[in-house]
Design an enzyme around this catalytic site. Sequence first.
Site, PDB file in Angstrom:
ATOM      1  N   HIS A  13      23.274  10.437 -14.054  1.00 50.50           N
ATOM      2  CA  HIS A  13      24.153   9.898 -15.107  1.00 50.50           C
ATOM      3  C   HIS A  13      23.368  10.120 -16.394  1.00 50.50           C
ATOM      4  O   HIS A  13      22.557   9.303 -16.802  1.00 50.50           O
ATOM      5  CB  HIS A  13      24.436   8.412 -14.882  1.00 50.50           C
ATOM      6  CG  HIS A  13      25.319   8.169 -13.690  1.00 50.50           C
ATOM      7  ND1 HIS A  13      25.618   6.931 -13.213  1.00 50.50           N
ATOM      8  CD2 HIS A  13      25.973   9.036 -12.876  1.00 50.50           C
ATOM      9  CE1 HIS A  13      26.418   7.041 -12.155  1.00 50.50           C
ATOM     10  NE2 HIS A  13      26.640   8.306 -11.930  1.00 50.50           N
ATOM     11  N   HIS A  54      36.964   4.272 -10.882  1.00 47.70           N
ATOM     12  CA  HIS A  54      35.886   4.829 -11.711  1.00 47.70           C
ATOM     13  C   HIS A  54      36.450   5.870 -12.664  1.00 47.70           C
ATOM     14  O   HIS A  54      37.633   6.198 -12.609  1.00 47.70           O
ATOM     15  CB  HIS A  54      34.759   5.409 -10.843  1.00 47.70           C
ATOM     16  CG  HIS A  54      35.192   6.489  -9.886  1.00 47.70           C
ATOM     17  ND1 HIS A  54      35.337   7.797 -10.258  1.00 47.70           N
ATOM     18  CD2 HIS A  54      35.496   6.437  -8.559  1.00 47.70           C
ATOM     19  CE1 HIS A  54      35.700   8.506  -9.198  1.00 47.70           C
ATOM     20  NE2 HIS A  54      35.817   7.707  -8.160  1.00 47.70           N
ATOM     21  N   HIS A  80      29.289   3.968  -3.811  1.00 49.07           N
ATOM     22  CA  HIS A  80      27.880   4.367  -3.721  1.00 49.07           C
ATOM     23  C   HIS A  80      27.263   3.914  -2.400  1.00 49.07           C
ATOM     24  O   HIS A  80      26.172   3.355  -2.352  1.00 49.07           O
ATOM     25  CB  HIS A  80      27.090   3.827  -4.931  1.00 49.07           C
ATOM     26  CG  HIS A  80      27.390   4.568  -6.198  1.00 49.07           C
ATOM     27  ND1 HIS A  80      26.964   4.161  -7.432  1.00 49.07           N
ATOM     28  CD2 HIS A  80      28.073   5.723  -6.419  1.00 49.07           C
ATOM     29  CE1 HIS A  80      27.382   5.018  -8.359  1.00 49.07           C
ATOM     30  NE2 HIS A  80      28.060   5.975  -7.756  1.00 49.07           N
ATOM     31  N   ASP A 104       0.799  -1.239   0.000  1.00 54.30           N
ATOM     32  CA  ASP A 104       0.000   0.000   0.000  1.00 54.30           C
ATOM     33  C   ASP A 104       0.830   1.288   0.000  1.00 54.30           C
ATOM     34  O   ASP A 104       0.280   2.378   0.145  1.00 54.30           O
ATOM     35  CB  ASP A 104      -0.966   0.047   1.200  1.00 54.30           C
ATOM     36  CG  ASP A 104      -2.101  -0.945   1.040  1.00 54.30           C
ATOM     37  OD1 ASP A 104      -2.276  -1.467  -0.073  1.00 54.30           O
ATOM     38  OD2 ASP A 104      -2.806  -1.191   2.037  1.00 54.30           O
ATOM     39  N   GLU A 149      35.217  14.263 -11.343  1.00 55.09           N
ATOM     40  CA  GLU A 149      35.170  13.660 -10.021  1.00 55.09           C
ATOM     41  C   GLU A 149      36.273  12.631  -9.754  1.00 55.09           C
ATOM     42  O   GLU A 149      35.991  11.461  -9.507  1.00 55.09           O
ATOM     43  CB  GLU A 149      33.804  13.009  -9.791  1.00 55.09           C
ATOM     44  CG  GLU A 149      33.312  12.091 -10.900  1.00 55.09           C
ATOM     45  CD  GLU A 149      31.958  11.481 -10.557  1.00 55.09           C
ATOM     46  OE1 GLU A 149      31.842  10.848  -9.504  1.00 55.09           O
ATOM     47  OE2 GLU A 149      31.016  11.644 -11.362  1.00 55.09           O
ATOM     48  N   GLU A 189      34.124  16.302  -6.455  1.00 52.96           N
ATOM     49  CA  GLU A 189      33.300  16.268  -7.667  1.00 52.96           C
ATOM     50  C   GLU A 189      32.642  17.611  -7.927  1.00 52.96           C
ATOM     51  O   GLU A 189      31.970  18.165  -7.050  1.00 52.96           O
ATOM     52  CB  GLU A 189      32.216  15.194  -7.519  1.00 52.96           C
ATOM     53  CG  GLU A 189      31.253  15.147  -8.695  1.00 52.96           C
ATOM     54  CD  GLU A 189      30.278  13.969  -8.624  1.00 52.96           C
ATOM     55  OE1 GLU A 189      29.934  13.531  -7.509  1.00 52.96           O
ATOM     56  OE2 GLU A 189      29.863  13.498  -9.691  1.00 52.96           O
ATOM     57  N   ASP A 228      25.339  17.126  -8.845  1.00 55.05           N
ATOM     58  CA  ASP A 228      26.046  15.922  -8.401  1.00 55.05           C
ATOM     59  C   ASP A 228      27.405  16.377  -7.881  1.00 55.05           C
ATOM     60  O   ASP A 228      28.333  16.580  -8.666  1.00 55.05           O
ATOM     61  CB  ASP A 228      26.185  14.969  -9.605  1.00 55.05           C
ATOM     62  CG  ASP A 228      26.872  13.669  -9.237  1.00 55.05           C
ATOM     63  OD1 ASP A 228      27.082  13.408  -8.042  1.00 55.05           O
ATOM     64  OD2 ASP A 228      27.218  12.907 -10.178  1.00 55.05           O
ATOM     65  N   ASP A 251      28.651  12.770  -1.070  1.00 57.93           N
ATOM     66  CA  ASP A 251      28.307  12.899  -2.492  1.00 57.93           C
ATOM     67  C   ASP A 251      26.800  13.123  -2.516  1.00 57.93           C
ATOM     68  O   ASP A 251      26.027  12.182  -2.316  1.00 57.93           O
ATOM     69  CB  ASP A 251      28.713  11.619  -3.234  1.00 57.93           C
ATOM     70  CG  ASP A 251      28.460  11.696  -4.743  1.00 57.93           C
ATOM     71  OD1 ASP A 251      27.684  12.568  -5.176  1.00 57.93           O
ATOM     72  OD2 ASP A 251      29.018  10.856  -5.470  1.00 57.93           O
ATOM     73  N   TYR A 311      40.937   5.834  -3.102  1.00 56.09           N
ATOM     74  CA  TYR A 311      40.288   5.067  -2.028  1.00 56.09           C
ATOM     75  C   TYR A 311      41.244   3.976  -1.577  1.00 56.09           C
ATOM     76  O   TYR A 311      41.591   3.095  -2.370  1.00 56.09           O
ATOM     77  CB  TYR A 311      38.989   4.444  -2.563  1.00 56.09           C
ATOM     78  CG  TYR A 311      38.132   5.438  -3.336  1.00 56.09           C
ATOM     79  CD1 TYR A 311      37.201   6.253  -2.689  1.00 56.09           C
ATOM     80  CD2 TYR A 311      38.296   5.588  -4.717  1.00 56.09           C
ATOM     81  CE1 TYR A 311      36.446   7.178  -3.405  1.00 56.09           C
ATOM     82  CE2 TYR A 311      37.546   6.508  -5.439  1.00 56.09           C
ATOM     83  CZ  TYR A 311      36.636   7.300  -4.787  1.00 56.09           C
ATOM     84  OH  TYR A 311      35.893   8.219  -5.491  1.00 56.09           O
ATOM     85  N   ARG A 327      36.949  11.841  -2.677  1.00 54.14           N
ATOM     86  CA  ARG A 327      36.495  12.206  -4.025  1.00 54.14           C
ATOM     87  C   ARG A 327      36.148  13.690  -3.980  1.00 54.14           C
ATOM     88  O   ARG A 327      35.614  14.174  -2.968  1.00 54.14           O
ATOM     89  CB  ARG A 327      35.271  11.366  -4.427  1.00 54.14           C
ATOM     90  CG  ARG A 327      34.712  11.699  -5.793  1.00 54.14           C
ATOM     91  CD  ARG A 327      33.816  10.591  -6.371  1.00 54.14           C
ATOM     92  NE  ARG A 327      32.577  10.369  -5.641  1.00 54.14           N
ATOM     93  CZ  ARG A 327      32.331   9.313  -4.870  1.00 54.14           C
ATOM     94  NH1 ARG A 327      33.241   8.381  -4.711  1.00 54.14           N
ATOM     95  NH2 ARG A 327      31.175   9.185  -4.255  1.00 54.14           N
ATOM     96  N   HIS A 368      30.899  12.099 -16.030  1.00 55.37           N
ATOM     97  CA  HIS A 368      29.766  11.599 -16.823  1.00 55.37           C
ATOM     98  C   HIS A 368      28.895  12.798 -17.157  1.00 55.37           C
ATOM     99  O   HIS A 368      28.946  13.827 -16.474  1.00 55.37           O
ATOM    100  CB  HIS A 368      28.971  10.547 -16.031  1.00 55.37           C
ATOM    101  CG  HIS A 368      28.580  10.990 -14.650  1.00 55.37           C
ATOM    102  ND1 HIS A 368      27.520  11.830 -14.403  1.00 55.37           N
ATOM    103  CD2 HIS A 368      29.143  10.753 -13.439  1.00 55.37           C
ATOM    104  CE1 HIS A 368      27.438  12.053 -13.102  1.00 55.37           C
ATOM    105  NE2 HIS A 368      28.416  11.430 -12.481  1.00 55.37           N
TER     106      HIS A 368
HETATM  107  N1  GLY Z   1      26.627  10.369  -7.426  1.00 51.12           N
HETATM  108  C1  GLY Z   1      27.005   9.407  -8.378  1.00 51.12           C
HETATM  109  C2  GLY Z   1      28.183   9.795  -9.136  1.00 51.12           C
HETATM  110  O1  GLY Z   1      28.940  10.631  -8.690  1.00 51.12           O
HETATM  111  O2  GLY Z   1      28.384   9.389 -10.256  1.00 51.12           O
HETATM  112 MN    MN Z   2      28.989  11.866 -10.485  1.00 47.34          MN
HETATM  113 MN    MN Z   3      28.397  12.071  -7.286  1.00 44.50          MN
END
Ligand code: GLY
Ligand code: MN
Ligand code: MN
Length: 438
Positions: free
Chosen positions: A358, A347, A240, A36, A381, A404, A268, A257, A385, A402, A351
């Site tokens: 994304h 990574h 993440h 529900d 970004e 970004e 972002d 983030d 790590y 990071r 992006h």
């Molecule tokens: N927040 C996801 C990334 O930085 O791609």
């Molecule tokens: Mn990002």
């Molecule tokens: Mn991010």
Amino acid sequence: MNRREFPRRRKKLMDMMGDDSVAIIPTSPVYIRNRDVEFPHRPDSDFYYLSGYPEPEAVMVLIPDRYHGEFVLFCRERDEKMETWTGRRAGLEGACELYGVNDAFPIEDMDDILPGMLEDRERIYYTMGNDSLFDQRVLGWVNQVRKQVRTGINAPDEFISLNHLLHEMRLFKSRPEISAMKKAAKISCHAHKRAMEVCRPGMMEYHIEAELLHEFMSQGSRFAAYPSIVGSGENGCILHYTENNRQMCDGDLLLIDAGAEFDGYASDITRTFPVNGNFSKEQKQIYNIVLEANQEAIKEVKPGNHWNDPHDVAVEILTEGMLSLGILKGTLKSQIKEASYKKYYMHRTGHWLGMDVHDVGDYKLEGEWRKLEPGMVTTIEPGLYFQPQHGLAKKWWNIGIRIEDDVLITNDDNEVFSKDAPKAVDDIEALMGASMAA
Ligand code: GLY
Ligand code: MN
Ligand code: MN
């Protein structure tokens, strides 16, 4: 969003589709969280980009050159009882008045009405693979038309994904889109600053998440663009991480983030800072390598450069930095070639950013990284790590960093939407020191 944007976008898409074609674009399904209880509805970005229509249970059909109007919407009707329970609906009339729909029909009648709209059209623009049940319905409608060939009606025989045309449009942001993205980033910068100001050892990560959400909503962003990542200590090394339920300790770094969504557009932004307000020697050494990678990569974001240029620069600076600290061994050239950095930087450097965090748009054209062009927005970004299992000296353990930013490619350079969120060591320590002294 400026209401004039939507018809402009539909016209541009239909001009590219050509007559003889039809596009079918459903919005997102309603997702159930538990019995529900539904997740808040977020319209599908392609659907919303073209319609501005916010309600669930809707399908738009674009039919270039159709006599009764090119913009058809199947949607929910007004229903006094349901509206009392679950909220207002525009209904069929409202869809026409408020959203510029030419012809609105009840969503329940779609199976009866839509097949007729495919008759004598050669091409269907529809993106398969998002919802297999809906895919089956579309095929069923086409088959229904095919059965009528002996009456002289032609059925479409070409299926084309809408992605290519539509996502190329979405990749280039218009002025109103840029304004929305700037606003989203501005709100997020306030939120990141607030997080730096309130953070103290002993607090839970979700206490900081609450501060971020408070700042988002109080400044007009109804939703975060994605679940906020608030990772302290070892959690900063989980890219993440969203549990956000650890108690933060003196000596930890905190990686946040988090980005607000404003008017359907995402920001972002990541910042990393010490929970107690002061970077340790090792934290500062790694932080400054990542910061340099971030700043130098941003310089590469300009028209004419290739999509991968910022990444190449970031990789070089991160690798060089790790070599200088003895974390990597060998020469810069050999280590870049062997991609040994990937253990600590797994990574990519950015992006596309837009309605989706994304965002859509090709990164390569004909097998080559595409060139950056004015109006595109990318994140930058870089990060590093270091986890205990990496086998490095203990002093590096649980340093996850990071940084970004959100960057628009302008006519001759770039503009950083997220510049108001502090990122220099001195600026972060000064802001945190002032709030602790207050
Ligand atoms: N927040 C996801 C990334 O930085 O791609
Ligand atoms: Mn990002
Ligand atoms: Mn991010």
